[in-house]
Scaffold this motif. Sequence first.
Motif, PDB file in Angstrom:
ATOM      1  N   UNK A  54     -14.925   2.993 -24.385  1.00 43.10           N
ATOM      2  CA  UNK A  54     -14.976   1.546 -24.610  1.00 43.10           C
ATOM      3  C   UNK A  54     -13.970   0.765 -23.802  1.00 43.10           C
ATOM      4  N   UNK A  55     -13.964  -0.558 -24.031  1.00 44.51           N
ATOM      5  CA  UNK A  55     -13.063  -1.463 -23.315  1.00 44.51           C
ATOM      6  C   UNK A  55     -11.619  -1.327 -23.784  1.00 44.51           C
ATOM      7  N   UNK A  56     -10.663  -1.995 -23.093  1.00 42.35           N
ATOM      8  CA  UNK A  56      -9.235  -1.800 -23.387  1.00 42.35           C
ATOM      9  C   UNK A  56      -8.770  -1.988 -24.841  1.00 42.35           C
ATOM     10  N   UNK A  57      -9.221  -3.036 -25.570  1.00 45.15           N
ATOM     11  CA  UNK A  57      -8.622  -3.203 -26.906  1.00 45.15           C
ATOM     12  C   UNK A  57      -8.813  -1.951 -27.770  1.00 45.15           C
ATOM     13  N   UNK A  58      -7.756  -1.538 -28.457  1.00 48.80           N
ATOM     14  CA  UNK A  58      -7.807  -0.297 -29.238  1.00 48.80           C
ATOM     15  C   UNK A  58      -8.939  -0.286 -30.259  1.00 48.80           C
ATOM     16  N   UNK A  59      -9.161  -1.450 -30.890  1.00 54.69           N
ATOM     17  CA  UNK A  59     -10.199  -1.459 -31.943  1.00 54.69           C
ATOM     18  C   UNK A  59     -11.579  -1.131 -31.378  1.00 54.69           C
ATOM     19  N   UNK A  60     -11.783  -1.356 -30.074  1.00 60.41           N
ATOM     20  CA  UNK A  60     -13.082  -1.062 -29.450  1.00 60.41           C
ATOM     21  C   UNK A  60     -13.123   0.322 -28.806  1.00 60.41           C
ATOM     22  N   UNK A  61     -11.992   1.000 -28.756  1.00 63.64           N
ATOM     23  CA  UNK A  61     -11.971   2.307 -28.081  1.00 63.64           C
ATOM     24  C   UNK A  61     -11.267   3.358 -28.951  1.00 63.64           C
ATOM     25  N   UNK A  62      -9.932   3.410 -28.914  1.00 63.73           N
ATOM     26  CA  UNK A  62      -9.207   4.485 -29.611  1.00 63.73           C
ATOM     27  C   UNK A  62      -9.334   4.408 -31.135  1.00 63.73           C
ATOM     28  N   UNK A  63      -9.757   3.239 -31.662  1.00 64.33           N
ATOM     29  CA  UNK A  63      -9.946   3.123 -33.114  1.00 64.33           C
ATOM     30  C   UNK A  63     -11.422   3.103 -33.490  1.00 64.33           C
ATOM     31  N   UNK A  64     -12.297   3.294 -32.490  1.00 59.49           N
ATOM     32  CA  UNK A  64     -13.734   3.203 -32.741  1.00 59.49           C
ATOM     33  C   UNK A  64     -14.288   4.579 -33.163  1.00 59.49           C
ATOM     34  N   UNK A  65     -14.384   4.755 -34.477  1.00 58.83           N
ATOM     35  CA  UNK A  65     -14.761   6.061 -35.037  1.00 58.83           C
ATOM     36  C   UNK A  65     -16.137   6.519 -34.533  1.00 58.83           C
ATOM     37  N   UNK A  66     -17.094   5.585 -34.481  1.00 59.99           N
ATOM     38  CA  UNK A  66     -18.455   5.986 -34.067  1.00 59.99           C
ATOM     39  C   UNK A  66     -18.481   6.513 -32.636  1.00 59.99           C
ATOM     40  N   UNK A  67     -17.745   5.839 -31.765  1.00 60.66           N
ATOM     41  CA  UNK A  67     -17.705   6.279 -30.365  1.00 60.66           C
ATOM     42  C   UNK A  67     -17.056   7.661 -30.249  1.00 60.66           C
ATOM     43  N   UNK A  68     -16.043   7.893 -31.052  1.00 60.39           N
ATOM     44  CA  UNK A  68     -15.337   9.179 -30.977  1.00 60.39           C
ATOM     45  C   UNK A  68     -16.224  10.311 -31.510  1.00 60.39           C
ATOM     46  N   UNK A  69     -16.925  10.040 -32.607  1.00 55.08           N
ATOM     47  CA  UNK A  69     -17.840  11.062 -33.138  1.00 55.08           C
ATOM     48  C   UNK A  69     -18.963  11.327 -32.122  1.00 55.08           C
ATOM     49  N   UNK A  70     -19.463  10.253 -31.511  1.00 51.85           N
ATOM     50  CA  UNK A  70     -20.515  10.427 -30.491  1.00 51.85           C
ATOM     51  C   UNK A  70     -20.000  11.271 -29.326  1.00 51.85           C
ATOM     52  N   UNK A  71     -18.739  11.030 -28.926  1.00 51.62           N
ATOM     53  CA  UNK A  71     -18.152  11.810 -27.816  1.00 51.62           C
ATOM     54  C   UNK A  71     -18.049  13.291 -28.188  1.00 51.62           C
ATOM     55  N   UNK A  72     -17.769  13.574 -29.467  1.00 49.08           N
ATOM     56  CA  UNK A  72     -17.732  14.984 -29.925  1.00 49.08           C
ATOM     57  C   UNK A  72     -19.121  15.600 -29.784  1.00 49.08           C
TER      58      UNK A  72
END
Length: 449
Positions: A54-72
């Motif tokens: 995701x984009x730079x803001x943490x809430x859209x990337x490092x805090x984005x649970x759905x994106x992290x699960x999808x990456x797994x």
Amino acid sequence: MPLISKVLIANRGEIALRVLRACKELGIATVAVHSTADADAMHVRLADESVCIGPPPSRDSYLNIHQIVAACEITGADAVHPGYGFLSENAKFADILDAHGITFIGPTADHIRIMGDKITAKETAKALGIPVVPGSTGEVRPENALEIAREIGFPVLIKATAGGGGRGMKVARNEDEVEEAVSTARSEAAAAFGNDAVYMEKYLGKPRHIEIQVVGDGEGNAIHLGERDCSLQRRHQKVWEEANSPALNVEQRMKIGEICADAMRKLKYRGAGTVEFLYENGEFYFIEMNTRLQVEHPITEAITGIDLVHEQIRVASGAGLSVTQDEIVFQGHAIECRINAEDPRTFVPSPGTITHFHAPGGLGVRVDSGAYQGYKIPPYYDSLIGKLIVHGRTRVECMMRLRRVLDEFVIDGIKTTLPLFQDLINNQDIANGDYDIHWLEHYLAQPAE
Ligand code: ADP
């Protein structure tokens, strides 16, 4: 260790690199995730695979649970290491990973929840035999605040039950100040954490911050790895940490360490954790427990020779702890300096491009940093760019080595806090180990020479 074959590292910066190094040593494949601002980061370059989340803001990337699960799911990662900060103490994240059959390298969601609410954490600690700061049992409301404050005795501190980062804390020095302190703390807590519950504690005047490192296997075995003294703080942020504490002797260390390890055995705690205390006049007072790896963990590794991330991965995969308490030997003294991309006097952040970077070396020196020559520090995240950890056989040797190492370290193009450490290393109180949690604020309030 059969259970984990690929770890997704849900973090950035020096800690992402730190976790990656441990995985490589254990022969485990790594996946880096990163925001668009971190595409050039060192942990992304060194990982086996990487996914932009995701984009730079943490809430859209490092805090984005759905994106992290999808990456797994895309990469087939079967475990996640959260590092510190971001999702590391998010019980919902641990639950969601669990529901997807992905191992969370950390404690159970229940233990994260218990320790995440400070009133529950304090009650739990007390029930487990850990000494706590005298204070209210449960929440304090405007109606009962004065009565509770009188019972505790002035001065008192009003703290947010959802607290973190030193926010939502107010001191009341006498009866007249109670009402306002409670209402300000409540509104600050509501704004910062979306929860206005507050509690009250005795305010300690000149304590040290001393914390105990623990690791448990989740089956009722747990060890402690001694203490870290993190009293040198600015705005409740740690700046310089030492292990062992200049204030404790071996008996005190082993006694408080054993109390904490025993509590973790009773709790069947799994993973690494830190039990934080204020220490004054020979007494320990529990303030909170962090259910994750901490920034300052390398000083504990330096004096014990135990890799804490290896232990975290071992216990998460069901392989158990690699050592028993009797096998742990504390050797020498270690100091960590947090190097921030900030002005060393005003602490204003200083993002930008590092034009020259030369890390020091030699016996007893460790630099944990994702920075390199030409690296552009993005302005979106916290300003920690590296940690300098120095080990010596004695505190004196450690300090002498630190002085030499600070002279070797070159970071050009941005401002850093390195000059602050060059001042501190020449200070008599620091040399004597004679400081409390207010020392650094007082020191910084003096006009620069
Ligand atoms: P947070 O989670 O917001 O960091 P802590 O409970 O860990 O809150 O406290 C942060 C810091 O606030 C401590 O390191 C200490 O400097 C100060 N503090 C907390 N409780 C007390 C107390 N009872 N008396 C004096 N200082 C305190």
